[in-house]
Scaffold this motif. Structure first.
Motif, PDB file in Angstrom:
ATOM      1  N   ALA A  71       0.852  -1.188   0.000  1.00 18.81           N
ATOM      2  CA  ALA A  71       0.000   0.000   0.000  1.00 18.81           C
ATOM      3  C   ALA A  71       0.897   1.249   0.000  1.00 18.81           C
ATOM      4  CB  ALA A  71      -0.907   0.000   1.230  1.00 18.81           C
ATOM      5  N   PRO A  72       0.373   2.372  -0.481  1.00 20.13           N
ATOM      6  CA  PRO A  72       1.151   3.614  -0.428  1.00 20.13           C
ATOM      7  C   PRO A  72       1.512   3.968   1.029  1.00 20.13           C
ATOM      8  CG  PRO A  72      -0.777   3.868  -1.825  1.00 20.13           C
ATOM      9  CD  PRO A  72      -0.914   2.548  -1.135  1.00 20.13           C
ATOM     10  N   ILE A  73       2.625   4.634   1.185  1.00 15.07           N
ATOM     11  CA  ILE A  73       3.107   4.984   2.526  1.00 15.07           C
ATOM     12  C   ILE A  73       2.047   5.732   3.345  1.00 15.07           C
ATOM     13  CG2 ILE A  73       4.825   6.332   3.825  1.00 15.07           C
ATOM     14  CD1 ILE A  73       5.886   3.673   2.634  1.00 15.07           C
ATOM     15  N   PRO A  74       1.316   6.711   2.786  1.00 12.51           N
ATOM     16  CA  PRO A  74       0.287   7.371   3.612  1.00 12.51           C
ATOM     17  C   PRO A  74      -0.755   6.398   4.168  1.00 12.51           C
ATOM     18  CG  PRO A  74       0.714   8.671   1.653  1.00 12.51           C
ATOM     19  CD  PRO A  74       1.443   7.369   1.476  1.00 12.51           C
ATOM     20  N   VAL A  75      -1.089   5.371   3.406  1.00 13.90           N
ATOM     21  CA  VAL A  75      -2.051   4.364   3.876  1.00 13.90           C
ATOM     22  C   VAL A  75      -1.421   3.549   5.009  1.00 13.90           C
ATOM     23  CG1 VAL A  75      -3.323   2.268   3.212  1.00 13.90           C
ATOM     24  CG2 VAL A  75      -3.267   4.261   1.670  1.00 13.90           C
ATOM     25  N   LEU A  76      -0.173   3.148   4.829  1.00 12.10           N
ATOM     26  CA  LEU A  76       0.524   2.401   5.874  1.00 12.10           C
ATOM     27  C   LEU A  76       0.653   3.233   7.146  1.00 12.10           C
ATOM     28  CD1 LEU A  76       3.314   0.720   3.721  1.00 12.10           C
ATOM     29  CD2 LEU A  76       1.373  -0.425   4.805  1.00 12.10           C
ATOM     30  N   VAL A  77       0.943   4.517   6.988  1.00 13.22           N
ATOM     31  CA  VAL A  77       1.071   5.403   8.153  1.00 13.22           C
ATOM     32  C   VAL A  77      -0.255   5.501   8.890  1.00 13.22           C
ATOM     33  CG1 VAL A  77       1.369   7.829   8.815  1.00 13.22           C
ATOM     34  CG2 VAL A  77       3.067   6.720   7.355  1.00 13.22           C
ATOM     35  N   ARG A  78      -1.349   5.669   8.164  1.00 10.70           N
ATOM     36  CA  ARG A  78      -2.666   5.744   8.835  1.00 10.70           C
ATOM     37  C   ARG A  78      -2.952   4.461   9.611  1.00 10.70           C
ATOM     38  NH1 ARG A  78      -4.026   8.520   4.121  1.00 10.70           N
ATOM     39  NH2 ARG A  78      -4.915   6.687   3.110  1.00 10.70           N
ATOM     40  N   GLU A  79      -2.583   3.335   9.030  1.00 14.64           N
ATOM     41  CA  GLU A  79      -2.794   2.060   9.716  1.00 14.64           C
ATOM     42  C   GLU A  79      -1.961   2.005  10.997  1.00 14.64           C
ATOM     43  OE1 GLU A  79      -2.265  -2.741   8.967  1.00 14.64           O
ATOM     44  OE2 GLU A  79      -2.104  -1.390   7.250  1.00 14.64           O
ATOM     45  N   LEU A  80      -0.714   2.462  10.929  1.00 13.52           N
ATOM     46  CA  LEU A  80       0.139   2.464  12.122  1.00 13.52           C
ATOM     47  C   LEU A  80      -0.419   3.394  13.193  1.00 13.52           C
ATOM     48  CD1 LEU A  80       2.660   1.538  13.607  1.00 13.52           C
ATOM     49  CD2 LEU A  80       3.951   3.319  12.378  1.00 13.52           C
ATOM     50  N   VAL A  81      -0.923   4.543  12.787  1.00 12.57           N
ATOM     51  CA  VAL A  81      -1.512   5.477  13.750  1.00 12.57           C
ATOM     52  C   VAL A  81      -2.740   4.849  14.410  1.00 12.57           C
ATOM     53  CG1 VAL A  81      -2.658   7.721  14.009  1.00 12.57           C
ATOM     54  CG2 VAL A  81      -0.549   7.527  12.665  1.00 12.57           C
ATOM     55  N   GLU A  82      -3.509   4.054  13.662  1.00 10.71           N
ATOM     56  CA  GLU A  82      -4.647   3.341  14.258  1.00 10.71           C
ATOM     57  C   GLU A  82      -4.175   2.417  15.380  1.00 10.71           C
ATOM     58  OE1 GLU A  82      -6.740   1.199  11.198  1.00 10.71           O
ATOM     59  OE2 GLU A  82      -7.144   3.031  10.056  1.00 10.71           O
ATOM     60  N   HIS A  83      -3.020   1.795  15.181  1.00 10.22           N
ATOM     61  CA  HIS A  83      -2.486   0.880  16.198  1.00 10.22           C
ATOM     62  C   HIS A  83      -1.866   1.616  17.384  1.00 10.22           C
ATOM     63  CE1 HIS A  83      -3.170  -2.605  13.728  1.00 10.22           C
ATOM     64  NE2 HIS A  83      -2.319  -2.225  12.794  1.00 10.22           N
ATOM     65  N   LEU A  84      -1.120   2.674  17.107  1.00  8.19           N
ATOM     66  CA  LEU A  84      -0.338   3.339  18.159  1.00  8.19           C
ATOM     67  C   LEU A  84      -1.024   4.536  18.787  1.00  8.19           C
ATOM     68  CD1 LEU A  84       3.220   3.533  16.527  1.00  8.19           C
ATOM     69  CD2 LEU A  84       2.324   1.764  18.041  1.00  8.19           C
ATOM     70  N   GLY A  85      -1.743   5.291  17.969  1.00  2.69           N
ATOM     71  CA  GLY A  85      -2.222   6.603  18.382  1.00  2.69           C
ATOM     72  C   GLY A  85      -1.273   7.661  17.832  1.00  2.69           C
ATOM     73  N   GLY A  86      -1.764   8.884  17.720  1.00  2.00           N
ATOM     74  CA  GLY A  86      -0.991   9.962  17.104  1.00  2.00           C
ATOM     75  C   GLY A  86       0.270  10.347  17.851  1.00  2.00           C
ATOM     76  N   ALA A  87       0.160  10.589  19.158  1.00  2.42           N
ATOM     77  CA  ALA A  87       1.330  11.034  19.921  1.00  2.42           C
ATOM     78  C   ALA A  87       2.437   9.977  19.945  1.00  2.42           C
ATOM     79  CB  ALA A  87       0.922  11.440  21.332  1.00  2.42           C
ATOM     80  N   PRO A  88       2.125   8.698  20.195  1.00  3.73           N
ATOM     81  CA  PRO A  88       3.197   7.700  20.134  1.00  3.73           C
ATOM     82  C   PRO A  88       3.808   7.561  18.745  1.00  3.73           C
ATOM     83  CG  PRO A  88       1.351   6.837  21.388  1.00  3.73           C
ATOM     84  CD  PRO A  88       0.887   8.121  20.746  1.00  3.73           C
ATOM     85  N   PHE A  89       2.989   7.722  17.703  1.00  4.47           N
ATOM     86  CA  PHE A  89       3.525   7.683  16.343  1.00  4.47           C
ATOM     87  C   PHE A  89       4.541   8.799  16.145  1.00  4.47           C
ATOM     88  CE2 PHE A  89       3.559   9.356  12.052  1.00  4.47           C
ATOM     89  CZ  PHE A  89       3.897   8.237  11.320  1.00  4.47           C
ATOM     90  N   VAL A  90       4.188  10.013  16.529  1.00  7.66           N
ATOM     91  CA  VAL A  90       5.093  11.154  16.381  1.00  7.66           C
ATOM     92  C   VAL A  90       6.360  10.929  17.208  1.00  7.66           C
ATOM     93  CG1 VAL A  90       5.363  13.631  16.880  1.00  7.66           C
ATOM     94  CG2 VAL A  90       3.301  12.793  15.723  1.00  7.66           C
ATOM     95  N   ALA A  91       6.220  10.358  18.386  1.00  8.21           N
ATOM     96  CA  ALA A  91       7.399  10.080  19.223  1.00  8.21           C
ATOM     97  C   ALA A  91       8.346   9.096  18.531  1.00  8.21           C
ATOM     98  CB  ALA A  91       6.960   9.542  20.583  1.00  8.21           C
ATOM     99  N   VAL A  92       7.789   8.072  17.903  1.00  7.60           N
ATOM    100  CA  VAL A  92       8.624   7.104  17.171  1.00  7.60           C
ATOM    101  C   VAL A  92       9.340   7.814  16.022  1.00  7.60           C
ATOM    102  CG1 VAL A  92       8.533   5.119  15.599  1.00  7.60           C
ATOM    103  CG2 VAL A  92       7.344   5.026  17.788  1.00  7.60           C
ATOM    104  N   CYS A  93       8.616   8.634  15.282  1.00 11.08           N
ATOM    105  CA  CYS A  93       9.220   9.326  14.140  1.00 11.08           C
ATOM    106  C   CYS A  93      10.339  10.268  14.586  1.00 11.08           C
ATOM    107  CB  CYS A  93       8.160  10.093  13.358  1.00 11.08           C
ATOM    108  SG  CYS A  93       7.044   9.022  12.427  1.00 11.08           S
ATOM    109  N   THR A  94      10.123  11.014  15.659  1.00 13.07           N
ATOM    110  CA  THR A  94      11.179  11.918  16.123  1.00 13.07           C
ATOM    111  C   THR A  94      12.367  11.131  16.659  1.00 13.07           C
ATOM    112  OG1 THR A  94      10.113  12.207  18.283  1.00 13.07           O
ATOM    113  CG2 THR A  94       9.617  13.846  16.588  1.00 13.07           C
ATOM    114  N   ASP A  95      12.098   9.978  17.251  1.00 15.31           N
ATOM    115  CA  ASP A  95      13.189   9.116  17.717  1.00 15.31           C
ATOM    116  C   ASP A  95      14.024   8.647  16.527  1.00 15.31           C
ATOM    117  OD1 ASP A  95      14.604   7.806  19.800  1.00 15.31           O
ATOM    118  OD2 ASP A  95      13.474   5.959  19.492  1.00 15.31           O
TER     119      ASP A  95
END
Length: 189
Positions: free
Chosen positions: A12-36
């Motif tokens: 799937a396109p990266i934006p679709v994969l990212v939305r799926e990951l955010v569904e699993h993690l939540g927005g703030a934890p997703f952003v924390a992983v990305c900044t890490d």
């Protein structure tokens, strides 16, 4: 993060994969992983989330696990790319710092993030990248400066009107227009 299902469709396109990951993690934890990741985290600590950010498996023996095949600059760029799709102002410092990355790919991705999300404090880093050897980096620097630059960056943008590359010249002209509107300046010749 010991349990995370694999992506439903790794192709799937990266934006679709990212939305799926955010569904699993939540927005703030997703952003924390990305900044890490953007900050240089060890890819081995994030093997479960990296397939969502890259479209690669990261399975045992996969080349994406090998820093000699896929250098760490990619991990930093992948972290920044995730922030294109999901943003929180708490990531601002990491993006501003990423503009000074020694490798151009993470820095270029941070320029894209800075422009899309109007990251405060990114103007000076974008100005430093305005003379980068690669036209694509200079072009993104102009876009970022149009979005976040201040009066002290007008001359940096004006200088790129004479750039050797047409894309940079066009981006500089648009950036000057945007700066004039944003900063309530007289039209900038």
């Amino acid at each position: 993060m010991s349990r995370l299902p694999p992506p439903r469709d790794l192709e799937a396109p990266i934006p679709v994969l990212v939305r799926e990951l955010v569904e699993h993690l939540g927005g703030a934890p997703f952003v924390a992983v990305c900044t890490d990741l953007l900050g240089g985290a060890d890819r081995g600590e994030h093997l479960l989330v990296l397939p969502y950010l890259t479209g690669h498996t990261f399975a045992d023996g996969d080349a994406t696990r090998d820093p000699d095949t896929w250098p760490d600059l990619w991990v930093r760029a992948w972290g920044a790319r995730g922030l294109l799709h999901v943003w929180d102002d708490l990531a601002s410092d990491a993006v501003v710092a990423g503009l000074g990355d020694v490798d151009w790919r993470p820095a270029e991705m941070c320029l894209k993030v800075a422009a899309r999300h109007e990251v405060g404090g990114a103007g000076d880093g974008a100005a430093r990248l305005a003379t980068h050897e690669l036209p694509r980096v200079r072009t993104h620097a102009m876009r970022a400066l149009g979005a976040v630059g201040d009066t002290e960056h007008v001359e940096v943008v004006r200088e790129r009107l004479d750039d050797e590359h047409a894309d940079v010249r066009r981006a500089a002209a648009r950036a000057l227009e945007r700066l004039a509107m944003r900063l309530d300046l007289e039209p900038i010749p």
